[in-house]
Design an enzyme around this catalytic site. Structure first.
Site, PDB file in Angstrom:
ATOM      1  N   TYR A 210       0.921  -1.272  -0.019  1.00  0.00           N
ATOM      2  CA  TYR A 210       0.012   0.057   0.107  1.00  0.00           C
ATOM      3  C   TYR A 210       0.987   1.228  -0.049  1.00  0.00           C
ATOM      4  CZ  TYR A 210      -3.770   3.212   1.096  1.00  0.00           C
ATOM      5  OH  TYR A 210      -4.701   4.204   1.081  1.00  0.00           O
TER       6      TYR A 210
ATOM      7  N   GLU B  50       1.519   6.499  -6.999  1.00  0.00           N
ATOM      8  CA  GLU B  50       0.497   7.299  -7.686  1.00  0.00           C
ATOM      9  C   GLU B  50       0.715   8.696  -7.345  1.00  0.00           C
ATOM     10  OE1 GLU B  50      -3.346   5.693  -5.881  1.00  0.00           O
ATOM     11  OE2 GLU B  50      -2.641   3.627  -5.925  1.00  0.00           O
TER      12      GLU B  50
END
Length: 221
Positions: free
Chosen positions: A147, A154
């Site tokens: 994550y 991102e």
């Protein structure tokens, strides 16, 4: 009738999960092979088609939640899938200038590993009614590393795309127009970046709670 619908639901969800699993497995294989043979600059071109298909297939998960096929809350599913679709279509597909960066490789590998574990977990659970403890552990543990690497990739790629978004004015709508409405994709992307600030810790803590709940339940069983 209810029993028939239940079987139909399980068959559909089993096929869905294992089909998307195969898609992400292909993405990971192509990414690692290209990274080894040609370098990170060529990874996106190698995985583009299966990546677009596998990630876009996640839209069905929103539909599954809305119609009650799965119990996953839309409040958790929608932001995660929405952000990924934004990265996939709104950044990487729309702005080729971002595709050669090393962050593309870290993004794709993080996403692929996460989804391979997740879809195999749900595929096994739907097919057999349970998932082995090791798949359960992977499902609720791999995010601890993947994550943060995924989110970092991102955010980095959105930031790198900002100059190209501003220069191209792609997807922006200027006044005057017949709708009497304006939209600036650049500021929408900036807003998207800002949402990561409260959104990422919130999602991470939610997943930690889910991990504690799932693993403690597994120990009791």
């Amino acid at each position: 009738m209810a029993g028939y619908l239940s079987v139909l639901r399980r068959v559909y969800l089993t096929l869905y999960n294992w089909t998307v699993f195969a898609g992400w497995l292909q993405v990971l294989y192509l990414a690692l092979k290209t990274l080894r043979d040609l370098g990170h600059e060529h990874v996106y071109n190698a995985v583009e088609r299966p990546l677009l298909l596998a990630q876009t297939a996640a839209v069905f998960e929103i539909i599954h939640g809305l119609v009650g096929l799965v119990r996953s809350p839309i409040t958790a599913t929608l932001p995660q899938i929405g952000s990924r679709l934004f990265l996939t279509w709104g950044i990487l597909w729309s702005f080729p200038e971002t595709r050669n960066h090393i962050l593309v490789s870290s993004l794709i590998i993080s996403w692929s590993l996460t989804e391979i574990v997740r879809y195999s977990f749900f595929g096994t659970k739907e097919a057999f009614g349970f998932a082995p403890s090791w798949i359960l552990w992977l499902r609720y543990s791999t995010f601890l590393l993947l994550y943060p690497t995924g989110i970092t990739s991102e955010v980095g790629l959105i930031y790198l795309a900002l100059p190209y978004i501003k220069k191209s004015e792609l997807y922006s709508l200027r006044m005057p127009n017949k709708w009497n409405f304006s939209f600036d994709y650049f500021y929408a992307a900036v807003l998207g970046l800002a949402i990561y600030v409260p959104g990422s810790p919130h999602m991470y803590t939610y997943m930690l709670r889910q991990r504690k709940k799932a693993l403690s339940k597994s120990k009791k069983e």
